[in-house]
Write a protein that holds these residues in place. Structure first.
Motif, mmCIF file in Angstrom:
data_model
loop_
_atom_site.group_PDB
_atom_site.id
_atom_site.type_symbol
_atom_site.label_atom_id
_atom_site.label_comp_id
_atom_site.label_asym_id
_atom_site.label_seq_id
_atom_site.Cartn_x
_atom_site.Cartn_y
_atom_site.Cartn_z
ATOM 1 N N ILE A 54 17.254 0.893 39.864
ATOM 2 C CA ILE A 54 18.595 1.226 40.904
ATOM 3 C C ILE A 54 19.326 2.445 40.704
ATOM 4 O O ILE A 54 19.844 3.068 41.721
ATOM 5 C CB ILE A 54 19.807 0.091 40.580
ATOM 6 C CG1 ILE A 54 20.748 0.045 41.542
ATOM 7 C CG2 ILE A 54 20.121 -0.056 39.206
ATOM 8 C CD1 ILE A 54 20.127 -0.501 43.069
ATOM 9 N N PRO A 76 11.730 -0.738 43.620
ATOM 10 C CA PRO A 76 12.960 -1.869 43.328
ATOM 11 C C PRO A 76 12.575 -3.283 43.896
ATOM 12 O O PRO A 76 11.925 -3.541 44.612
ATOM 13 C CB PRO A 76 14.045 -1.202 44.110
ATOM 14 C CG PRO A 76 13.726 0.534 44.622
ATOM 15 C CD PRO A 76 11.991 0.133 44.512
ATOM 16 N N GLU A 114 17.999 -5.277 43.945
ATOM 17 C CA GLU A 114 18.282 -3.906 44.059
ATOM 18 C C GLU A 114 18.099 -3.148 45.378
ATOM 19 O O GLU A 114 19.268 -2.499 45.410
ATOM 20 C CB GLU A 114 17.097 -3.220 43.063
ATOM 21 C CG GLU A 114 17.390 -3.571 41.604
ATOM 22 C CD GLU A 114 15.999 -3.452 40.726
ATOM 23 O OE1 GLU A 114 16.287 -3.177 39.506
ATOM 24 O OE2 GLU A 114 15.138 -2.631 41.101
ATOM 25 N N CYS A 147 21.573 -4.186 46.652
ATOM 26 C CA CYS A 147 22.511 -3.771 46.182
ATOM 27 C C CYS A 147 22.874 -2.199 46.652
ATOM 28 O O CYS A 147 23.721 -1.719 47.226
ATOM 29 C CB CYS A 147 22.309 -3.597 44.754
ATOM 30 S SG CYS A 147 23.881 -2.801 43.897
ATOM 31 N N SER A 165 22.251 -5.234 38.551
ATOM 32 C CA SER A 165 22.004 -3.924 39.615
ATOM 33 C C SER A 165 23.306 -3.242 39.926
ATOM 34 O O SER A 165 23.712 -1.861 40.051
ATOM 35 C CB SER A 165 21.187 -4.202 40.795
ATOM 36 O OG SER A 165 19.836 -4.425 40.561
#
Length: 439
Positions: A24, A112, A116, A119, A146
Motif C-alpha cells: 500500500i 496489491p 489495499e 483503500c 492498509s
C-alpha cells in the motif's frame, strides 16, 4: 468493453488477505500520496467501530465539514464503503479513481490485495473530493492494516476490543489490543473505550510511548432511556452523556449510547485541536446518524411479525444482541434466523442466544467462509442439549437460502411475533432483499 471497477477490485487473484504496509505504501507513493492532502480520525476496535465511525462522520457533517467515510464491509452496494457527506461514491467517480489505481497497481511487482486497492481508491476519491476530514475505519487489526499507511491522525479511536481474528492478531486481549493500538502515533489525540484491564494496559502503553494524551469515556455519566415508539417515522432512544442531556439516536441497540459517548469524546478531542465542532453539531449529528444492520428494525407492519436484523458476529456481539432484545422487546422470544462464518466463535455465540429463542432457522451467508446451514443446525442441537428447557434447539430448520429462511421464520413467529436475523454482517443485505421479494 466498459471497465467494471468492482469486478477489478474483487478479482479472485487479489482476494488473499496479507497484512503488511509495503504494497500500500508503494501504491500510494505511485499515486502521489493522496493521504498527505487529508486529515483523519482513525478508528480501530473489535465491536462498535462501525457505529462509532457513523456517529463521528454525522457529527462532523453537522459541523459543516466536508467529511469522508471509509468503512467495511458493505451491506447492499459496494459503493457504501466510500462516502463523502453521507453520499456513496458515484459510479463515474468510482471508475475514475479505480482506473488511476489500476494503472499503478498493474506496474507493481507485488500486486496489491483487494483491501489495499479499495483503500487506495478511497483515499484518491477523498483527496479529489476536497474532504476537510476523513473518518477511516481499520479493516483488520491496526498496526499492519492498509489504512495505517497514513501519518498521525488528528484522533486515534480504539473501540471495544474482544477476541476476534485470533489466527492473525493473537489469542489474548493484550496481543490483539497491541495490534489495534498500532494506529496510535506521536502527535495524535487518543480516545479509547474503557477496555478490559489487559487490553487497556496495551492502549495506555501505546499512548504513553507516543507521548499522546489518552481520553477514556466515563460511562458512569451515561444515562440511557427506553425506546420511544411514538416518534413519527421511526422510534428513537433518548440518552444523556455528561453535559449533553438531550440526546436522541435512531440506533436502537442498548450498546449504541455508549458508542455515541465514544464518538462524543473523539469530537471533543477534535475541538481541543482547533476543529469547529460545537455542541449543536454533536446533538444534530447523533440524531441524524443512520447505520444499517446494527439492531435495525427492518419490518414492523401491522399484521406481520416484526423483523430485526443485527450484524453481531462474535461472542461480544451476541451478548449485546441479547441485551438489546431484552431492553427493546422485553418478555418476547424471537424466532432466530442464524447465519455465521465458519472462522468465528459461533459456539460461544450460540450459548448466549439459544436460551432466548422460540425457534431457530439456519442459513449460510453468501460468503466463501460461511458455515453450512446443516452444520450450524447440528451445532444448535448439540449446544442445546446442555441448556435446560431449550426445546426450540431440538429441531432447527435448515433453509435453502435467505428468502426461504425468512419465509419460514415469519411463518413460525406468526403475525404478532418477532423475528431476529443475526450472525454476520454479510447477511444483512440478503435479509433486506428477501424481505423485498417476499413482502
Amino acid at each position: 468493453m466498459s471497465f467494471d471497477p468492482i469486478a477489478y477490485i474483487n478479482e479472485p487473484r487479489w482476494l488473499e488477505s496479507r497484512l503488511g504496509l509495503d504494497r500500500i505504501c508503494e501504491l500510494l507513493d505511485r499515486l502521489g500520496r493522496p493521504q498527505d492532502r487529508l486529515k483523519f480520525v482513525h478508528v480501530a476496535g473489535t465491536n462498535g467501530k462501525g457505529s462509532t465511525c457513523a456517529y463521528l462522520a454525522s457529527i462532523l457533517q453537522a459541523a459543516g465539514l466536508r467529511t469522508g467515510l471509509f468503512t467495511s464491509p458493505y451491506l447492499i452496494a459496494f459503493e457504501e464503503r466510500i462516502r463523502v457527506d453521507g453520499a456513496n461514491i458515484s459510479a463515474d467517480d468510482l471508475i475514475e479513481a479505480t482506473l488511476l489505481v489500476k494503472e499503478q497497481a498493474e506496474a507493481m511487482a507485488d500486486h496489491p490485495t483487494e483491501f489495499e486497492l479499495m483503500c487506495a481508491v478511497a483515499l484518491v476519491h477523498f483527496a479529489r473530493s476536497g474532504c476537510d476530514i476523513v473518518v477511516l475505519e481499520v479493516g483488520l487489526g491496526g498496526r499492519l492494516d492498509s489504512t495505517n499507511v497514513i501519518d498521525a491522525p488528528e484522533v486515534a479511536v480504539i473501540a471495544r476490543i474482544g477476541l476476534d481474528h485470533t489466527a492473525l492478531l493473537g489469542n489474548t486481549l493484550a496481543a490483539i489490543a497491541g495490534e489495534k493500538a498500532g494506529i496510535v502515533k506521536p502527535g495524535s489525540a487518543v480516545v479509547s473505550w474503557p477496555q478490559e484491564p489487559e487490553a487497556m494496559a496495551a492502549v495506555e502503553a501505546a499512548a504513553a510511548a507516543a507521548g499522546d494524551a489518552l481520553t477514556v469515556p466515563d460511562l458512569a455519566l451515561l444515562e440511557a432511556g427506553t425506546v420511544d415508539w411514538g416518534v413519527p417515522g421511526a422510534p428513537l432512544r433518548p440518552f444523556s452523556y455528561g453535559r449533553f442531556t438531550d440526546l436522541r439516536t435512531r440506533l436502537l441497540g442498548s450498546y449504541q449510547p455508549a458508542n455515541a459517548a465514544l464518538a462524543i469524546e473523539a469530537a471533543e478531542a477534535l475541538r481541543t485541536r482547533g476543529w469547529a465542532v460545537n455542541d449543536d453539531a454533536v446533538r444534530r449529528g447523533i440524531a441524524e446518524t443512520a447505520w444499517p444492520g446494527r439492531f435495525e428494525i427492518v419490518r414492523a407492519a401491522s399484521g406481520e411479525p416484526t423483523v430485526v436484523v443485527d450484524g453481531g458476529h462474535n461472542p461480544q456481539g451476541a451478548r449485546a444482541l441479547a441485551d438489546s432484545l431484552a431492553d427493546v422487546f422485553p418478555g418476547r422470544k424471537p424466532v432466530f434466523v442464524v447465519g455465521v462464518l465458519e472462522d468465528k466463535d459461533y459456539p460461544a455465540m450460540l450459548e448466549t442466544v439459544l436460551p432466548l429463542g422460540a425457534a431457530f432457522v439456519c442459513v449460510a451467508p453468501d460468503n466463501p467462509r460461511a458455515l453450512p446451514a446443516d452444520k450450524l443446525a447440528r451445532a444448535i442441537r448439540w449446544t442445546g442439549q446442555d441448556l435446560l428447557g431449550c426445546s426450540a434447539c431440538t429441531s432447527p430448520y435448515v433453509a435453502r437460502d435467505m428468502a426461504d429462511a425468512l419465509a419460514r421464520a415469519r411463518e413460525l413467529a406468526g403475525p404478532d411475533g418477532l423475528v431476529c436475523a443475526f450472525g454476520s454482517l454479510y447477511s444483512v443485505g440478503a435479509v433486506k432483499a428477501a424481505l423485498g421479494a417476499t413482502a
